[in-house]
Every structure is written in structure tokens, then in C-alpha cells.
Design a protein around this motif. Structure first.
Motif, PDB file in Angstrom:
ATOM      1  N   HIS A  82      25.812  46.114  38.756  1.00  0.00           N
ATOM      2  CA  HIS A  82      26.237  46.464  37.200  1.00  0.00           C
ATOM      3  C   HIS A  82      25.414  46.219  36.162  1.00  0.00           C
ATOM      4  O   HIS A  82      25.300  45.172  35.721  1.00  0.00           O
ATOM      5  N   ALA A  83      24.545  47.250  35.858  1.00  0.00           N
ATOM      6  CA  ALA A  83      23.530  47.046  34.808  1.00  0.00           C
ATOM      7  C   ALA A  83      23.792  47.344  33.446  1.00  0.00           C
ATOM      8  O   ALA A  83      23.166  47.151  32.421  1.00  0.00           O
ATOM      9  N   THR A  84      24.703  48.449  33.371  1.00  0.00           N
ATOM     10  CA  THR A  84      25.133  49.296  32.154  1.00  0.00           C
ATOM     11  C   THR A  84      26.605  49.262  31.953  1.00  0.00           C
ATOM     12  O   THR A  84      27.453  49.271  32.874  1.00  0.00           O
ATOM     13  N   GLY A  85      27.059  49.511  30.662  1.00  0.00           N
ATOM     14  CA  GLY A  85      28.539  49.489  30.612  1.00  0.00           C
ATOM     15  C   GLY A  85      29.269  48.196  30.363  1.00  0.00           C
ATOM     16  O   GLY A  85      28.582  47.168  30.024  1.00  0.00           O
ATOM     17  N   PRO A  86      30.445  48.258  30.020  1.00  0.00           N
ATOM     18  CA  PRO A  86      31.270  47.020  29.859  1.00  0.00           C
ATOM     19  C   PRO A  86      31.086  45.981  30.799  1.00  0.00           C
ATOM     20  O   PRO A  86      30.758  46.355  32.074  1.00  0.00           O
ATOM     21  N   PHE A  87      31.062  44.912  29.999  1.00  0.00           N
ATOM     22  CA  PHE A  87      30.579  43.487  31.075  1.00  0.00           C
ATOM     23  C   PHE A  87      29.243  43.369  31.846  1.00  0.00           C
ATOM     24  O   PHE A  87      29.049  42.549  32.501  1.00  0.00           O
ATOM     25  N   ALA A  88      28.253  44.152  31.568  1.00  0.00           N
ATOM     26  CA  ALA A  88      27.114  44.167  32.255  1.00  0.00           C
ATOM     27  C   ALA A  88      26.120  43.090  31.841  1.00  0.00           C
ATOM     28  O   ALA A  88      25.401  42.698  32.640  1.00  0.00           O
ATOM     29  N   ASP A  89      26.521  42.383  30.753  1.00  0.00           N
ATOM     30  CA  ASP A  89      25.743  41.357  30.363  1.00  0.00           C
ATOM     31  C   ASP A  89      26.244  40.002  30.937  1.00  0.00           C
ATOM     32  O   ASP A  89      25.654  38.926  30.911  1.00  0.00           O
ATOM     33  N   GLU A  90      27.413  39.930  31.543  1.00  0.00           N
ATOM     34  CA  GLU A  90      28.063  38.942  32.287  1.00  0.00           C
ATOM     35  C   GLU A  90      27.213  38.395  33.546  1.00  0.00           C
ATOM     36  O   GLU A  90      26.653  39.360  34.218  1.00  0.00           O
ATOM     37  N   THR A  91      27.641  37.323  34.017  1.00  0.00           N
ATOM     38  CA  THR A  91      26.997  36.824  35.316  1.00  0.00           C
ATOM     39  C   THR A  91      27.828  37.516  36.381  1.00  0.00           C
ATOM     40  O   THR A  91      29.028  37.540  36.313  1.00  0.00           O
ATOM     41  N   PRO A  92      27.120  38.068  37.468  1.00  0.00           N
ATOM     42  CA  PRO A  92      27.533  38.675  38.617  1.00  0.00           C
ATOM     43  C   PRO A  92      28.711  37.964  39.155  1.00  0.00           C
ATOM     44  O   PRO A  92      28.222  36.557  39.308  1.00  0.00           O
ATOM     45  N   GLY A  93      29.818  38.298  39.601  1.00  0.00           N
ATOM     46  CA  GLY A  93      30.580  37.278  40.305  1.00  0.00           C
ATOM     47  C   GLY A  93      30.316  37.236  41.703  1.00  0.00           C
ATOM     48  O   GLY A  93      29.464  37.767  42.315  1.00  0.00           O
ATOM     49  N   ARG A  94      31.100  36.003  42.530  1.00  0.00           N
ATOM     50  CA  ARG A  94      30.848  35.579  43.661  1.00  0.00           C
ATOM     51  C   ARG A  94      32.040  35.157  44.194  1.00  0.00           C
ATOM     52  O   ARG A  94      32.869  34.574  43.416  1.00  0.00           O
ATOM     53  N   PHE A  95      32.093  35.212  45.531  1.00  0.00           N
ATOM     54  CA  PHE A  95      33.338  34.549  46.152  1.00  0.00           C
ATOM     55  C   PHE A  95      33.512  33.253  46.307  1.00  0.00           C
ATOM     56  O   PHE A  95      32.400  32.776  46.749  1.00  0.00           O
ATOM     57  N   ASP A  96      34.364  32.718  46.119  1.00  0.00           N
ATOM     58  CA  ASP A  96      34.979  31.325  46.352  1.00  0.00           C
ATOM     59  C   ASP A  96      35.607  31.607  47.743  1.00  0.00           C
ATOM     60  O   ASP A  96      36.544  32.131  47.747  1.00  0.00           O
ATOM     61  N   VAL A  97      34.910  30.559  48.735  1.00  0.00           N
ATOM     62  CA  VAL A  97      35.734  30.843  50.048  1.00  0.00           C
ATOM     63  C   VAL A  97      36.267  29.446  50.420  1.00  0.00           C
ATOM     64  O   VAL A  97      35.700  28.397  50.160  1.00  0.00           O
ATOM     65  N   THR A  98      37.582  29.592  50.941  1.00  0.00           N
ATOM     66  CA  THR A  98      38.375  28.577  51.219  1.00  0.00           C
ATOM     67  C   THR A  98      38.862  28.696  52.529  1.00  0.00           C
ATOM     68  O   THR A  98      39.533  29.660  52.827  1.00  0.00           O
ATOM     69  N   GLU A  99      38.886  27.524  53.365  1.00  0.00           N
ATOM     70  CA  GLU A  99      39.378  27.768  54.542  1.00  0.00           C
ATOM     71  C   GLU A  99      41.352  27.492  54.501  1.00  0.00           C
ATOM     72  O   GLU A  99      41.540  26.602  53.515  1.00  0.00           O
ATOM     73  N   THR A 100      41.987  28.267  55.030  1.00  0.00           N
ATOM     74  CA  THR A 100      43.534  28.019  54.746  1.00  0.00           C
ATOM     75  C   THR A 100      44.081  27.654  56.366  1.00  0.00           C
ATOM     76  O   THR A 100      43.263  27.780  57.505  1.00  0.00           O
ATOM     77  N   LYS A 101      45.149  26.983  56.338  1.00  0.00           N
ATOM     78  CA  LYS A 101      45.957  26.558  57.447  1.00  0.00           C
ATOM     79  C   LYS A 101      47.244  26.924  57.462  1.00  0.00           C
ATOM     80  O   LYS A 101      47.976  26.673  56.406  1.00  0.00           O
ATOM     81  N   ARG A 102      47.723  27.071  58.551  1.00  0.00           N
ATOM     82  CA  ARG A 102      49.292  27.615  58.606  1.00  0.00           C
ATOM     83  C   ARG A 102      49.874  26.076  58.778  1.00  0.00           C
ATOM     84  O   ARG A 102      49.541  25.575  59.937  1.00  0.00           O
ATOM     85  N   ALA A 103      50.901  26.187  58.274  1.00  0.00           N
ATOM     86  CA  ALA A 103      51.725  24.809  58.618  1.00  0.00           C
ATOM     87  C   ALA A 103      52.516  24.816  59.452  1.00  0.00           C
ATOM     88  O   ALA A 103      53.541  25.881  59.584  1.00  0.00           O
ATOM     89  N   SER A 104      52.689  24.106  60.594  1.00  0.00           N
ATOM     90  CA  SER A 104      53.657  24.163  61.560  1.00  0.00           C
ATOM     91  C   SER A 104      54.803  22.892  61.331  1.00  0.00           C
ATOM     92  O   SER A 104      54.349  21.822  60.864  1.00  0.00           O
ATOM     93  N   ASP A 105      55.922  23.179  62.075  1.00  0.00           N
ATOM     94  CA  ASP A 105      57.022  22.040  62.005  1.00  0.00           C
ATOM     95  C   ASP A 105      56.645  20.611  62.524  1.00  0.00           C
ATOM     96  O   ASP A 105      56.836  19.642  61.996  1.00  0.00           O
ATOM     97  N   ASP A 106      55.874  20.869  63.707  1.00  0.00           N
ATOM     98  CA  ASP A 106      55.700  19.680  64.358  1.00  0.00           C
ATOM     99  C   ASP A 106      54.221  19.154  63.945  1.00  0.00           C
ATOM    100  O   ASP A 106      53.588  18.183  64.601  1.00  0.00           O
ATOM    101  N   GLY A 107      53.428  19.611  63.274  1.00  0.00           N
ATOM    102  CA  GLY A 107      52.036  19.366  63.047  1.00  0.00           C
ATOM    103  C   GLY A 107      50.941  19.649  63.852  1.00  0.00           C
ATOM    104  O   GLY A 107      49.731  19.337  63.753  1.00  0.00           O
TER     105      GLY A 107
END
Length: 293
Positions: free
Chosen positions: A31-56
């Protein structure tokens, strides 16, 4: 127990996630032209998720990938998960009401899928939702998912391209399938208390089990494959357009509709919260900013 099929489905959802994340970061870089072109390119933040179980015990989890404040994407999440365990009483009753055989006698389940929601910086660029999933219980298995376009400023040619691309990917599975899944999306992504659709539609299916796992999995894969060619050209075209404060206000009001639907009606949101999945991952779909009038 369908262990091989479960692994194939889970691996496919993960690969689709990787492809989409790479494509979205490439859009940020280009994205080199148009609105927001001067901003820093975005990157994904990646987080591991866990499902909670009743018994651990181990109950699965996944990856939550979220990009915030990019050049093109104001907030986009691409989540993938594989969770399993025992359904609670409320979830069992809900599944039994949907006709899942034997779920109250044996409430074990396994579910895997990808879920994506993108909210854009430029109000001319449409928001979008996509998910595909596989669900298994001892008495049944099925696939579900689809994608739908949610522009705050509608363009007929964008809508036509989005639908035509999905139709092209579905037609090899039968020419009646696209109109059936389009009608299902029109019904599903409707906000009763507002008496209007959430967006301009797309395709949607649930409880897909024809008895042929390979055929249903192939269809699910093509629903996923349709997403990038259906959506990326619209983003590339609209991201460079100038916009006004009134356009941004229109976007924020439309996001309010999106939030209402996801919190009140969306089946995936209800299931994720009811089964103990990471609440931040489940609610990733909510927009960063919204407005009500």
C-alpha cells in the motif's frame, strides 16, 4: 473415530490461515499511495489460545492472529483452533435440538475451524467475514461455514465480483449449490430487530453431511479457496480512495450493526463462549470502534 479425517481437516484450516495471513501482510506492504500509505505496515500479533475444561485436562486450543492499526486493515483477526472434550448441559441440549443423534447420552465432541473478520481503515473498503469448520460427535459429523461481504458504502460491481467468484468455486460441486448457499446466507446474516441484512450477502452452510466425507470436505475447501480471489481485488481497488468524515461516520454506524449481530445472533459466538474457548478469541470479530445513533 475418524482420526485421519480430523487431522486432514485441522491441517487444512491451518494452511488456509497461513495463506490468508501472508496475503494480508503483503497488502499492507504494497500500500504505497492513498490514505494511510505513510503509516507503518501492519503485522499480525499471534497468541496461542487454550480451551478451558472443567477438570483441567487438555481440551485443545489454537492460534489467535490479530492485526491492529495497519495501513489497510484497522483490525483483522484470523483465528484457527482445534478443540475437544465434553459438552456442557446447555450445549448438549442445543445440539439435541438441532437433531444431533446421541449427544445427550455421549456428549463428547471435537471441532476444528478457521474464523476471520476484517474491519478496514478506508470506509470504501468492505469489511468481510469468513469461516469454515468441521464438527464431530460420536453420533455424527458435519461441515459448516461460508463468507459474506459487509460494506458500509456499497458498490454494485464489488458485490457482483464477490458473488461471482464464490459461484465459480461452488459450481463444480453442483449448479444448484451456489443459489442454495446464497439463500441460506441471506437468511442467516439477517438482523431481525433492525429488519435488514448485515451486509450484501455471500454463502453459508451448516450441518453439511451428505454421507460422503470426501465430497463434503472438498466443498469446504473450495469455500475457503474462494475467499482470497473474491475479496482481495476489492481491497486493492478501494484502499486508495479518498474519504470524508461523513464516510467514516457511515462506517462506524454500520459497525454497530455488525456488533449487534455477532453478540445477539451469531451461532459461533454463542458456541465458543458456551464451551469455554478463549473469550478474546471468540470476540475477536468485534470492531475496534463503532457508533450508535
Amino acid at each position: 473415530m475418524m482420526d485421519a479425517e480430523k487431522t486432514r481437516a485441522s491441517d487444512w484450516f491451518r494452511q488456509l490461515r497461513d495463506d490468508i495471513v501472508a496475503a494480508f501482510e503483503a497488502i499492507e506492504d504494497s500500500h504505497a499511495t492513498g490514505p494511510f500509505a505513510d503509516e507503518t505496515p501492519g503485522r499480525f500479533d499471534v497468541t496461542e489460545t487454550k480451551r478451558a475444561s472443567d477438570d483441567g485436562s487438555d481440551a485443545g486450543g489454537g492460534l489467535m492472529s490479530v492485526m491492529r492499526g495497519g495501513r489497510v486493515f484497522e483490525k483483522v483477526g484470523v483465528n484457527v483452533s482445534t478443540v475437544y472434550g465434553t459438552l456442557g448441559e446447555a450445549a448438549q441440549k442445543a445440539m439435541a435440538a438441532r437433531g444431533v443423534p446421541g449427544i445427550e447420552a455421549d456428549p463428547r465432541f471435537w471441532a476444528s475451524g478457521i474464523s476471520l473478520v476484517a474491519h478496514m481503515q478506508n470506509p470504501h473498503a468492505p469489511a468481510v467475514h469468513m469461516n469454515t469448520r468441521m464438527f464431530w460427535t460420536p453420533g455424527a459429523w458435519w461441515f459448516g461455514g461460508g463468507s459474506d461481504l459487509n460494506p458500509c458504502i456499497e458498490y454494485d460491481d464489488d458485490t457482483a465480483h464477490f458473488h461471482a467468484t464464490q459461484k465459480a468455486h461452488l459450481d463444480p460441486h453442483g449448479h444448484t449449490l451456489y443459489p442454495e448457499l446464497k439463500a441460506w446466507a441471506d437468511e442467516y446474516f439477517y438482523i431481525p430487530h433492525r429488519h435488514r441484512a448485515r451486509g450484501v450477502g455471500g454463502i453459508f452452510m451448516d450441518d453439511r453431511n451428505t454421507g460422503d466425507w470426501e465430497a463434503d470436505f472438498a466443498l469446504t475447501q473450495d469455500i475457503g479457496r474462494a475467499f482470497l480471489p473474491a475479496y482481495l481485488p476489492l481491497v486493492e481497488k478501494r484502499r486508495v480512495q479518498e474519504f470524508t468524515e461523513a464516510d467514516k461516520d457511515t462506517q462506524l454506524v454500520h459497525r454497530g450493526l455488525y456488533a449487534e449481530y455477532n453478540l445477539v445472533y451469531d451461532r459461533g459466538t454463542k458456541f465458543g463462549l458456551a464451551t469455554g474457548h478463549d473469550a478474546n478469541a471468540v470476540l475477536m470479530s468485534l470492531p475496534p470502534l463503532a457508533k450508535w445513533v
